[in-house]
Design a protein around this motif. Structure first.
Motif, PDB file in Angstrom:
ATOM      1  N   TYR A 141      53.986  64.585  -7.198  1.00 38.65           N
ATOM      2  CA  TYR A 141      54.100  65.664  -8.177  1.00 38.65           C
ATOM      3  C   TYR A 141      55.408  65.598  -8.960  1.00 38.65           C
ATOM      4  CZ  TYR A 141      50.152  67.603  -5.609  1.00 38.65           C
ATOM      5  OH  TYR A 141      48.933  67.792  -5.016  1.00 38.65           O
TER       6      TYR A 141
ATOM      7  N   VAL B 106      50.570  73.096  -1.506  1.00 38.89           N
ATOM      8  CA  VAL B 106      51.510  72.286  -2.297  1.00 38.89           C
ATOM      9  C   VAL B 106      52.856  72.991  -2.423  1.00 38.89           C
ATOM     10  CG1 VAL B 106      49.789  70.951  -3.576  1.00 38.89           C
ATOM     11  CG2 VAL B 106      50.424  73.226  -4.384  1.00 38.89           C
TER      12      VAL B 106
ATOM     13  N   TYR C 141      41.387  67.296 -15.841  1.00 35.02           N
ATOM     14  CA  TYR C 141      41.552  66.888 -14.449  1.00 35.02           C
ATOM     15  C   TYR C 141      41.017  65.483 -14.206  1.00 35.02           C
ATOM     16  CZ  TYR C 141      43.259  71.427 -12.969  1.00 35.02           C
ATOM     17  OH  TYR C 141      44.027  72.548 -12.800  1.00 35.02           O
TER      18      TYR C 141
ATOM     19  N   ASP D 279      41.214  71.567   0.721  1.00 33.44           N
ATOM     20  CA  ASP D 279      41.876  70.962  -0.436  1.00 33.44           C
ATOM     21  C   ASP D 279      41.374  71.517  -1.761  1.00 33.44           C
ATOM     22  OD1 ASP D 279      43.451  69.282   1.141  1.00 33.44           O
ATOM     23  OD2 ASP D 279      41.841  67.808   1.302  1.00 33.44           O
TER      24      ASP D 279
ATOM     25  N   ASP E 167      51.917  74.691 -15.750  1.00 31.42           N
ATOM     26  CA  ASP E 167      51.039  74.097 -14.748  1.00 31.42           C
ATOM     27  C   ASP E 167      51.629  72.744 -14.385  1.00 31.42           C
ATOM     28  OD1 ASP E 167      48.226  73.952 -13.370  1.00 31.42           O
ATOM     29  OD2 ASP E 167      48.439  72.054 -14.446  1.00 31.42           O
ATOM     30  N   THR E 168      51.229  72.222 -13.253  1.00 32.33           N
ATOM     31  CA  THR E 168      51.736  70.923 -12.820  1.00 32.33           C
ATOM     32  C   THR E 168      51.554  69.855 -13.893  1.00 32.33           C
ATOM     33  OG1 THR E 168      50.915  71.607 -10.649  1.00 32.33           O
ATOM     34  CG2 THR E 168      51.730  69.348 -10.856  1.00 32.33           C
TER      35      THR E 168
ATOM     36  N   LEU F 278      42.009  76.278  -4.869  1.00 32.71           N
ATOM     37  CA  LEU F 278      43.372  76.746  -5.104  1.00 32.71           C
ATOM     38  C   LEU F 278      43.391  77.543  -6.410  1.00 32.71           C
ATOM     39  CD1 LEU F 278      43.545  74.083  -3.335  1.00 32.71           C
ATOM     40  CD2 LEU F 278      45.830  73.792  -4.289  1.00 32.71           C
TER      41      LEU F 278
ATOM     42  N   TRP G 101      47.892  60.796 -11.456  1.00 32.10           N
ATOM     43  CA  TRP G 101      48.298  60.808 -10.048  1.00 32.10           C
ATOM     44  C   TRP G 101      48.552  59.389  -9.522  1.00 32.10           C
ATOM     45  CZ3 TRP G 101      45.964  65.100  -6.474  1.00 32.10           C
ATOM     46  CH2 TRP G 101      46.179  66.343  -7.050  1.00 32.10           C
TER      47      TRP G 101
ATOM     48  N   CYS H  65      52.736  78.913  -6.423  1.00 36.61           N
ATOM     49  CA  CYS H  65      52.023  77.717  -5.994  1.00 36.61           C
ATOM     50  C   CYS H  65      50.964  78.118  -4.978  1.00 36.61           C
ATOM     51  CB  CYS H  65      52.965  76.687  -5.382  1.00 36.61           C
ATOM     52  SG  CYS H  65      53.695  77.209  -3.809  1.00 36.61           S
ATOM     53  N   SER H  66      50.127  77.182  -4.611  1.00 33.92           N
ATOM     54  CA  SER H  66      49.254  77.348  -3.460  1.00 33.92           C
ATOM     55  C   SER H  66      49.959  76.795  -2.237  1.00 33.92           C
ATOM     56  CB  SER H  66      47.929  76.621  -3.689  1.00 33.92           C
ATOM     57  OG  SER H  66      47.151  77.310  -4.647  1.00 33.92           O
TER      58      SER H  66
ATOM     59  N   LEU I  18      48.155  75.065  -8.872  1.00 33.30           N
ATOM     60  CA  LEU I  18      49.008  74.099  -8.188  1.00 33.30           C
ATOM     61  C   LEU I  18      50.449  74.612  -8.240  1.00 33.30           C
ATOM     62  CD1 LEU I  18      47.499  70.685  -9.353  1.00 33.30           C
ATOM     63  CD2 LEU I  18      47.359  71.719  -7.088  1.00 33.30           C
ATOM     64  N   HIS I  19      51.106  74.435  -9.397  1.00 29.50           N
ATOM     65  CA  HIS I  19      52.503  74.872  -9.511  1.00 29.50           C
ATOM     66  C   HIS I  19      52.758  75.548 -10.845  1.00 29.50           C
ATOM     67  CE1 HIS I  19      52.565  71.063  -7.054  1.00 29.50           C
ATOM     68  NE2 HIS I  19      53.140  71.902  -6.211  1.00 29.50           N
TER      69      HIS I  19
END
Length: 748
Positions: A126, A159, A284, A215, A237-238, A218, A292, A155-156, A221-222
């Motif tokens: 991340y 993470v 995504y 997983d 957002d992330t 959520l 990623w 966040c969740s 994320l962040h």
């Protein structure tokens, strides 16, 4: 070891698939020599996908391993990842273990790594994602000017460790820290307060999980905001965007005299929120499939540099030890997550929201001329907002149903035509079909494309040089197919004239093949352009794309520096449908330009002069897209914007034509292209009879139109990598296959 590929084993195949993808993208630096997993079907398929052996016991691992990626839950998360990492370290293998890791486990692994003379790293993709790096870079620039006064983050729980890493990188430190649970929090979020890096902290954590699918589901994320005396820097957002929002300050001139241009009011001209970097964020699919693995690849390359003793590989272990301590404090204050079983994925179509926003519109007469950054993303963001207003009420299901029905109608007409030329179950060769149909040589390539499509879609089979029909169609079934296509189209997607025009072409295919019927006379009956105007202006895709082009041009024009007017060249302007949208947008904004309307034929120039006579700043001239611009008297660097709306598919060599158009642009200039980005069967029975046979990538791929990927390659080869495409792949109009490629050259 210096300079050679590192031999790598990946342990775990759930999240480990991202590591495998990252390693496979770096073949010069790493060699995947195996996968260690329990032997599930997923593990077997992973090993097969990368053509490496699958090991189910650490004792089976070969001796020649340099690096192990341990992508299993660590001990603190109830997994065997830490125990396996220690076993591998004792064998003298370098290890990267996926976060989070308990502080004591990290200490043990670092100690064992030093004992064995190897490196141990905690991986955290991340922190290396593009938006997170932009946030950290902007934060460092901001905090060099004024100190942080507050941090708000969310966040969740899954993470939480990466969030602390993100904040630590942005602030430059996490010490001193403290966290404590706040009382009275309701809903899915738990609230902690305290400080990080000595800055007051408010932290909201989604502390719920589905035990059967931990997983997923959520809420986020962040998110992170750093506040200073000047404003707020936010990672929304992330994956972005990163925004800057200055604090509201009303100066005396405005407060006391309602004067918004007086002394001390300069800052009022700044946007209330500015996107730092791209405003259009990745989907995504791109995030998971590209970003990623790329971020993990960055982690792996940094570890490789450390292993090989190269610069850039150093990283203080103490920082991660501190992060682990703080993460443990956070999770301790949160307590165990609340269990929420049987969660269900409930997606929302973004088109529903953008259409609702577009419906609000803009209040006229209040804002005046707005200052809009002329960046690629800022301008195209305006285009998105404007264009979405043209597609209200249009759904993906409706569009997909229409495309399916139209394709069926076209295929039925083509098959009916070829059957009349002798194509049946006994088989015919291409020369026999061309001879039987008395096909004009200029159209040979097109009939071959028909056969290719029929083979790919099933109504025709090919054996060697012979083509044979697998089913017979009749006139009644073909007519019914066209009725169904018209039913899906008319009203919501466009006027009936388009389907009438296509159907007319379908009924005259035998005459179009021989050349007895001129395709241009079906689009311009008796030399009149009313039908073509409707086709290129009134369909839902035409409205969307023309509006998007016009909004982009208007945004660029609004910030164009004087005194020279903005120079626009439209290649292949034809009926002027795009010209009309662009000039209307410029006039509405009180903007003018030096607009050059061009086409290969004088047929379009005379009516255009009359149509746009109210705009004295529009000029008219001939331009052939198949000839070099300089050979036609057009100077390099003579345009700020080049528009090519639905014309480049007729170029013999698209790449050469695009290179010529790019040469016309100044540094930082814009190339706006609207084109089909998939095969359009309906064009193969209509406008294709007016097109020349391609001599570029389409010839090699056996296609009539370039794909989105091919368009990006063409633009990249012309020196433009800064490209955005509209509409997106998940947009309701995406199945129709028409796209705007908004490309900007490098400013220098």
């Amino acid at each position: 070891m210096n300079g050679r590929r590192l031999r790598v084993i990946v342990c775990g195949t759930t999240f480990g698939q991202f590591y495998l993808s990252a390693l496979a993208a770096l073949p010069d630096e790493f060699e995947i020599i195996g996968v260690l997993a329990k032997g599930s079907r997923r593990s077997v398929e992973c090993a097969e996908r990368y053509a490496v052996p699958l090991f189910t016991d650490p004792e089976e691992l070969p001796d020649q391993i340099d690096l192990a990626c341990v992508v299993l839950r660590s001990g603190v998360m109830g997994g065997a990842g830490t125990d396996l990492a220690l076993r591998l370290l004792r064998r003298g293998i370098y290890v990267m273990q996926e976060q989070p890791v308990h502080h004591d486990d990290l200490v043990a692994c670092l100690r064992e790594a030093r004992r064995q003379g190897v490196h141990f790293r905690v991986g955290d993709l991340y922190a290396r994602l593009p938006a997170v790096r932009r946030f950290a870079a902007a934060a460092r620039a901001l905090l060099a000017r004024q100190p942080a006064v507050h941090v708000d983050a969310a966040c969740s729980v899954q993470v939480a460790f990466p969030l602390l890493h993100i904040l630590g990188d942005a602030l430059g430190a996490v010490r001193p820290w403290r966290v404590a649970a706040a009382d009275g929090a309701d809903g899915p979020f738990s609230v902690l307060t305290g400080q990080i890096g000595g800055v007051p902290l408010t932290l909201r954590v989604h502390n719920q999980v589905d035990p059967a699918d931990p997983d997923n589901h959520l809420h986020l994320l962040h998110q992170a905001t750093i506040g200073t005396a000047g404003g707020r820097l936010t990672l929304c957002d992330t994956h972005g965007p990163v925004t800057w929002s200055p604090r509201l300050h009303i100066p005396d001139a405005a407060k006391n005299h309602f004067d918004f241009t007086g002394p001390g009011t300069d800052h009022l001209g700044d946007p209330s929120t500015t996107v730092l970097g791209p405003s259009q964020q990745p989907g995504y699919r791109q995030a998971l499939g590209e970003l990623w693995p790329a971020a993990i690849g960055g982690d792996l390359l940094a570890l490789r540099a450390a292993i090989l003793g190269e610069l850039g590989g150093e990283r203080p272990d103490q920082y991660h030890l501190t992060l682990c301590r703080m993460w443990q404090d956070v999770t301790s204050q949160l307590g165990y997550p609340a269990l929420r079983p049987q969660q269900v994925h409930q997606p929302v179509a973004v088109g529903d929201l953008t259409a609702a926003v577009a419906a609000v519109g803009e209040e006229r007469g209040l804002t005046g001329r707005q200052h809009t950054p002329a960046s690629l993303y800022g301008a195209v963001a305006q285009a998105v907002t404007s264009a979405e207003a043209q597609v209200r009420g249009v759904t993906a299901d409706h569009v997909e149903a229409f495309v399916k029905r139209l394709d069926e109608a076209v295929l039925s007409s083509v098959l009916l035509t070829l059957q009349a030329q002798g194509l049946d179950e006994s088989g015919r060769s291409i020369p026999e079909i061309l001879t039987a149909g008395r096909v004009a040589p200029v159209h040979h390539w097109l009939i071959e494309r028909w056969l290719q499509e029929l083979v790919e879609r099933g109504p025709v089979e090919r054996e060697g040089e012979l083509f044979r029909s697998t089913r017979t169609v009749g006139e009644a079934a073909t007519s019914r197919a066209w009725d169904l296509a018209a039913e899906s189209w008319t009203g919501r997607l466009g006027p009936p004239e388009l389907i009438d025009y296509l159907r007319s072409n379908a009924e005259r295919l035998p005459q179009l093949m021989t050349g007895e019927q001129q395709a241009a006379l079906l689009l311009f009956p008796e030399g009149r352009s009313a039908l073509a105007d409707s086709v290129y202006r009134d369909t839902v895709t035409a409205r969307y794309l023309n509006t998007a082009v016009a909004a982009t041009v208007r945004a660029v024009a609004a910030v164009h520096p004087g005194p020279r007017p903005l120079r626009i060249l439209e290649a292949g302007a034809g009926t002027g449908a795009t010209t009309e949208a662009v000039t209307a947008a410029l006039a509405e904004g009180g903007l003018k330009a030096d607009y050059l309307f061009t086409d290969v034929s004088k047929f379009f120039l005379a009516p255009a002069r009359e149509r746009f006579a109210r705009h004295p700043w529009i000029r008219f001239d001939l331009f052939d897209i198949d000839r070099a611009p300089r050979a036609q008297g057009y100077a390099s660097g003579s345009a700020d914007i080049v528009i090519a709306a639905g014309v480049l598919n007729n170029a013999r060599d698209t790449a050469a034509t695009v290179r010529g158009l790019v040469e016309l642009l100044v540094p930082g200039g814009w190339l706006l292209i609207t084109e089909p980005a998939r095969e359009h069967l309906e064009i193969l029975i209509s406008q294709a009879f007016m097109m020349t046979a391609p001599e570029d990538a389409r010839l090699d791929s056996g296609t009539t139109f370039l794909s989105r990927r091919q368009w990006l390659d063409v633009l990249g080869d012309a020196g433009i990598d800064n490209v955005l495409t509209l509409p997106g792949e998940d947009h309701p109009l995406a199945p129709l296959g028409q796209r705007l490629f908004a490309a900007r050259t490098s400013p220098c």
